[in-house]
Structure formats: C-alpha cells, structure tokens
Design a protein around this motif. Structure first.
Motif, PDB file in Angstrom:
ATOM      1  N   ASN A 123       0.837  -1.199   0.000  1.00 43.65           N
ATOM      2  CA  ASN A 123       0.000   0.000   0.000  1.00 43.65           C
ATOM      3  C   ASN A 123       0.866   1.240   0.000  1.00 43.65           C
ATOM      4  N   VAL A 124       0.225   2.388  -0.276  1.00 45.54           N
ATOM      5  CA  VAL A 124       0.922   3.669  -0.240  1.00 45.54           C
ATOM      6  C   VAL A 124       0.153   4.628   0.654  1.00 45.54           C
ATOM      7  N   CYS A 125       0.859   5.625   1.155  1.00 45.54           N
ATOM      8  CA  CYS A 125       0.208   6.728   1.849  1.00 45.54           C
ATOM      9  C   CYS A 125       0.279   7.954   0.946  1.00 45.54           C
TER      10      CYS A 125
ATOM     11  N   ASP B 227      13.282   4.009   1.771  1.00 46.06           N
ATOM     12  CA  ASP B 227      12.450   3.548   0.652  1.00 46.06           C
ATOM     13  C   ASP B 227      11.001   3.343   1.074  1.00 46.06           C
ATOM     14  N   LEU B 228      10.415   4.380   1.645  1.00 37.05           N
ATOM     15  CA  LEU B 228       9.054   4.282   2.154  1.00 37.05           C
ATOM     16  C   LEU B 228       8.026   4.432   1.023  1.00 37.05           C
ATOM     17  N   PRO B 229       6.913   3.707   1.099  1.00 35.31           N
ATOM     18  CA  PRO B 229       5.879   3.786   0.056  1.00 35.31           C
ATOM     19  C   PRO B 229       4.967   4.990   0.248  1.00 35.31           C
ATOM     20  N   VAL B 230       5.520   6.170   0.045  1.00 36.96           N
ATOM     21  CA  VAL B 230       4.748   7.395   0.247  1.00 36.96           C
ATOM     22  C   VAL B 230       4.757   8.216  -1.035  1.00 36.96           C
TER      23      VAL B 230
ATOM     24  N   ALA C 102       2.218   5.507 -10.195  1.00 33.50           N
ATOM     25  CA  ALA C 102       2.984   5.833  -8.998  1.00 33.50           C
ATOM     26  C   ALA C 102       2.836   4.753  -7.929  1.00 33.50           C
ATOM     27  N   LYS C 103       1.624   4.205  -7.803  1.00 36.31           N
ATOM     28  CA  LYS C 103       1.412   3.119  -6.839  1.00 36.31           C
ATOM     29  C   LYS C 103       2.252   1.890  -7.204  1.00 36.31           C
TER      30      LYS C 103
ATOM     31  N   SER D 265       6.614  -1.702  -5.878  1.00 37.95           N
ATOM     32  CA  SER D 265       7.767  -2.505  -6.301  1.00 37.95           C
ATOM     33  C   SER D 265       8.959  -2.324  -5.381  1.00 37.95           C
ATOM     34  N   GLY D 266       8.820  -1.454  -4.362  1.00 31.81           N
ATOM     35  CA  GLY D 266       9.888  -1.266  -3.390  1.00 31.81           C
ATOM     36  C   GLY D 266      10.879  -0.180  -3.733  1.00 31.81           C
ATOM     37  N   LYS D 267      10.563   0.643  -4.742  1.00 28.25           N
ATOM     38  CA  LYS D 267      11.505   1.683  -5.152  1.00 28.25           C
ATOM     39  C   LYS D 267      11.477   2.910  -4.260  1.00 28.25           C
TER      40      LYS D 267
END
Length: 398
Positions: free
Chosen positions: A183-185, A210-213, A264-265, A270-272
C-alpha cells in the motif's frame, strides 16, 4: 476494415486531443492525455488511457457531489452557520476523484485543510461532512472537529498546521513498510507548504528507508494570496524532492490523474521508495471563505479557467462526445446529487449539538475516568464520560 475505419475518429475536448476507438458492442473508449513531465525517471505513465461507462458515470457523480457539497458549505458560511475557518476544494475535484480511483484497499490519505471532499470519498456521508462543519451531533466527529479535523478509516484527516501532514504521511508509510503491506500513503500538501523545511526532512527519511509514500503537491497557483512565482524560486514542484523522483500531472484531467496515480502506486509497490507528484490544478475560491480571492487575481482569470479548463465540464464533454454517456443520464445524476446534498443540509442546520460534558471526552485512551482541570487552576472535574461513544449512548444517539 472499412467498418472499423469509419468508426475510428479523433476529436478535441477541453484542449486535449482525444482519440476514440469504439466498436458497436463496446462500452470502453480510449483517450489520449497530456504527457507527464518527469524528474529522475526514464519513463512515466501512459498517455493512452481507457475508460468504461460505469467508471465514467461514477467519476462524474463523485466530482459533482464534491462541487455541490462545497457550494453548500460556502453558502452556510455566508449565512454564519459555519464559524471559524472553511477552505473549499472547488476546481480541484479531478485531483481527489482521480487519485481515489487508483487507490486500492489499505491505501491511506493524509491532507491539509481542504479535506471535505476527501472525507466523503473515503467513507463519510455528505450529511456527516456538512453537519461537522456546522458543529452538529450528526457530524463526522459529532461537531468536535469542524472544517479541518475530519477522519475515516485510513484517512488521517485534514491538518491545519501548514505542512504538518508531510512527516506524518511518511510515518504512516513507515508503518505500512513495517507491516509489509502493498500500500501507499498519499500525502497531500499545497504549493505554499512545498517550501516547508519539514517536507525536505520527510523526503530525506522516506528516501533513506524507501518508504511507500506519494508526496503530492496540489499546485493550485496560490499559497494563500501569494502567486507561486512570488513565493518559490523553483515552481517545478515535481522536481523539489531532489533525489526523490517526480512527475508533473495535469490535475484538471481526471483520467491523467488516475493513470499517474496507478503508475505511482506500482512504482512504490515494487519497493523503489517514495515519489513526488505535482498536480497542476486551480481553486475557484479564495484561500478560505474569509478571502474573496479577487485582490490578487482578476475575476476574468477565474472565469477563463471555468470556461476552458473546468475538470467537471471538460470531463462531461468528453464522455458525451465519445458516447459513453448521454445528456439525460448526466442530468439524472445532477438531480440525484442535488437531492442528496439538500437532504444533508436539512440535518446540518437542524440537528442538536453535544452537551457540555463532551468537552471532557476522548482525552485519554483506555484509562479510568480522569480528573480534568477546569476553567481555573482551582477547579477540577472528573470525566463524566470517557468517550464520545459513551456520551452518545447516554443521550440516545448511539
């Protein structure tokens, strides 16, 4: 082939070249959107997007609900039925609805004070939003939050301190990574908050870990009453993450927003790590209801945007021209939305308010009743109810 050739046509809608490929039995149409600008990226979102009838009608309805709800809020403020601050989202509907269309279960959102539309999109009712604005029990947080403090599951509210949501959004993303969520914030802020030091602190930590934000700058042209050219040495907000890659998106085109957010999600999933997005949009009202919005720009400028770039009328023209929807279908939606908002207004202007005991609720979590200091140092009050839920049950509103 001859039949297919006759059915292949191109058209121009709202200044954007749109290509339509439609078979007789198809309910899906292809469009071309304005390309995204890229920063530290080799490729970006597709410019060819598809849209089906079901989604087209839903997106139109969602944008209309937000537009009409905000118009109702503006009228309530003028009638002095909403006090304090009130920041409207009118003109920016494609940003919220487009991003929400690309979100999946578990994604989170945190934003600034233009939060009414987001609160509704993420689960609240129109009644809960408008009643919260008027301070009524039926409100999203029973009238205790007001315009800038509404919440739902995975929606961490509007934040009244400029830029305060930026590190908080990174924190939510940190929790997602810790729990190994895909998931993303979505962390939204305005162009005025793009110059906040905490944004650069947050992007630094987000990139290190590498946070999913998604750091999303809704660039509506003005930070309060100051044009972006006067407040920012660099107005290319999608590049302001430096080492954080970024994309610029046409925030007045809901399909461009949806496709960019999907892309973007996938990038974050993918961990980028983090990504910075700039939504180029426009607000029709002033910074807040106390700002007429015409001392630093002309009425002609606002009307020109309404005529040529409005996200709702532009989208309406595209889906009608492509035969995804008819005028009659959209008029029926308009009528339904008008009725929903009107009914919500009745409750928002007639419901009761919480009794004074509510001042002492929701202070601590899972503790015995506490002694709370009163108006003076010599006065203390033991919490009559620990939570709003307890109080609502006592007064028969649970």
């Amino acid at each position: 082939m001859a039949l297919f050739a006759r059915q292949l046509q191109s058209l121009t809608a709202s200044g954007i070249r749109t290509q339509q490929v439609r078979l007789a039995s198809s309910t899906e149409v292809s469009f071309h959107t304005k390309p995204c600008k890229l920063h530290k990226l080799d490729s970006g979102p597709n410019t060819s997007v598809t849209l089906n009838k079901e989604d087209a009608l839903k997106y139109y309805r969602d944008m209309q609900v937000i537009r009409r709800m905000e118009s109702a809020a503006g009228n309530l403020y003028k009638e002095k039925k909403i006090r304090g601050f009130c920041h409207l989202y009118s003109g920016q509907e494609a940003c919220a609805v487009g991003m929400k269309a690309a979100m999946t279960e578990g994604d989170a959102v945190i934003t600034a004070y233009r939060c009414h539309g987001w609160t509704w999109l993420l689960g609240a009712t129109v009644t809960e939003v408008l009643a919260e604005l008027t301070g009524r029990i039926a409100g999203n947080v029973h009238g205790k939050g007001g315009s800038m403090h509404m919440y739902t599951k995975n929606f961490y509210g509007g934040n009244g301190i400029v830029g305060a949501q930026q590190p908080l959004g990174a924190g939510v993303a940190l929790a997602m990574k810790y729990r190994e969520q895909k998931n993303v914030c979505v962390t939204l802020y305005g162009d005025g908050a793009a110059n906040q030091g905490q944004l650069f602190e947050a992007t630094n930590m987000a990139k290190l870990w590498d946070l999913p934000v998604l750091f999303v700058c809704e660039n509506n042209g003005f930070g309060m009453g100051t044009a972006v050219e006067r407040s920012s040495a660099s107005t290319e907000y999608y590049t302001r993450g430096d080492y954080v890659p970024g994309i610029w998106v046409d925030g007045m085109d809901i399909l461009a927003v949806r496709e960019a957010t999907k892309w973007a999600k996938e990038y974050c999933d993918s961990g980028k790590g983090p990504l910075m997005m700039e939504m180029a949009t426009y607000r029709y009202h002033g910074h807040s209801m106390s700002d007429p919005g015409t001392s630093y720009r002309t009425r002609d400028e606002i009307q020109e945007v309404r005529k040529t770039r409005d996200p709702i009328t532009g989208f309406k023209d595209r889906i009608i021209t492509s035969s995804l929807a008819t005028e009659e279908e959209l008029k029926a939606i308009d009528k339904e939305v008008r009725k929903e908002v009107d009914e919500a207004l009745k409750i928002a202007t007639s419901d009761g308010v919480l009794p004074p005991e509510a001042l002492f609720t929701d202070i601590y979590h899972n503790t015995p009743a506490q002694e709370i200091r009163g108006a003076t140092i010599d006065e203390t009050i033991v919490q009559p109810y620990k939570t709003s839920a307890d109080l609502l049950k006592a007064i028969g509103r649970a």
